[in-house]
Write an enzyme that holds these catalytic residues in place. Structure first.
Site, short mmCIF file in Angstrom:
data_model
loop_
_atom_site.label_atom_id
_atom_site.label_comp_id
_atom_site.label_asym_id
_atom_site.label_seq_id
_atom_site.Cartn_x
_atom_site.Cartn_y
_atom_site.Cartn_z
CG ASP A 8 5.73 -3.83 0.46
OD1 ASP A 8 6.49 -4.92 0.42
OD2 ASP A 8 4.89 -4.14 1.18
CG ASP A 10 3.78 -10.07 0.17
OD1 ASP A 10 3.12 -11.18 -0.20
OD2 ASP A 10 5.15 -10.12 -0.15
CG ASP A 167 2.06 -3.42 4.25
OD1 ASP A 167 3.17 -3.64 3.81
OD2 ASP A 167 1.63 -4.39 4.82
#
Length: 280
Positions: A8, A10, A167
């Site tokens: 991922d 961001d 995250d």
């Protein structure tokens, strides 16, 4: 064995929250609407630009297609010009990427951020460190696994040879939907509770933990394969021995050829269980 790691963006590779919040609040200010604290955006982001806009707008405006379109355009205008103002890689990320590539591990990015922003930001911060980069194109967003599946196919790998790192719970569900191995990072926008609840196979407190997990997992799988091959070889030899001792009417030899595979099977089972625990 893990042969590729897909990330991922961001909250995983880059801390982008200030620039995302600034662009969002600027759009809200232009529309005469109330803004939000930066920390609020950690819960707003992660599901694509449209969902970010819907979450930042007051209910009346989020239900108005024209307001949503204007807020999106304003966000894009500001973010395009300021996407590097505050953004920076998390400590240890560049070193992790170089270490993975030094081991022959392929790397990719699949993000819900619009594709044009993803390619720009990766080129700026991580030139030459990724084999595949993809942001949102069209209407599909994670946890839909289409983006991850495309990378897996392009890498000519099986899903269980790929580690997807993110995250948020959305990232973990994306990995699960793609049948890939999942790893949650604890330095991002969400937290351990969300990642654990989503069923992350592994958690990383620092980027180095990702490499450690990959190395341990691959070593355990290599040991499992070697053990399986050795066990098969022993069983073949014992089977040949049974036929030989039958022809010689040697009861002790026959018994030895029966007992040895049983003992090998017991030992192999214990070692496989031990290796599985090491992978967890």
């Amino acid at each position: 064995m893990i042969k590729a790691v897909i990330f991922d963006l961001d909250g995983t590779l880059l801390n982008t929250i200030d620039d995302l919040a600034n662009a969002s609040n600027w759009a809200l200010e232009q529309m005469g609407l109330p803004t939000h604290e930066v920390d609020a955006y950690k819960q707003f982001v992660g599901d694509g630009r449209r969902n970010l806009v819907l979450r930042m707008l007051p209910p009346a405006q989020s239900a108005d297609p024209a307001a949503v379109e204007r807020a999106s355009a304003l966000f894009d205008e500001y973010y395009s010009a300021h996407l590097r103002d505050c953004t920076a890689p998390y400590p240890g990320i560049p070193e992790l990427l170089r270490a993975l590539r030094a081991r022959g591990i392929r790397t990719g990015v699949v993000s819900n951020k619009p594709h044009e922003f993803v390619t720009r930001i990766i080129d700026d911060y991580f030139p030459g460190l990724f084999d595949s980069v993809a942001g949102q194109q069209g209407t599909l967003i994670k946890p839909d696994p289409t983006g991850v599946n495309k990378v897996i196919t392009a890498f000519h790998l099986h899903p269980d040879q790929v580690l997807y790192v993110g995250d948020s719970g959305v990232d973990i569900k994306t990995a699960q939907n793609a049948k890939a191995v999942s790893c949650g990072v604890l330095w991002g926008f969400r937290g351990e509770a969300e990642l654990s609840a989503a069923g992350a196979a592994a958690l990383a407190s620092v980027p180095e933990d990702i490499l450690t997990y990959l190395v341990h997992r691959n070593r355990a799988e290599a040991a499992n394969r070697a053990l399986a091959l050795f066990t098969v070889a022993v069983m073949v030899v014992c089977l040949a021995g049974i036929f030989y001792f039958l022809s010689q009417a040697n009861g002790a030899g026959i018994a030895a050829c029966v007992v040895l595979p049983l003992l090998m099977g017991f030992a192999a089972t214990r070692m496989l269980r031990k290796n599985q625990k090491e992978q967890q």
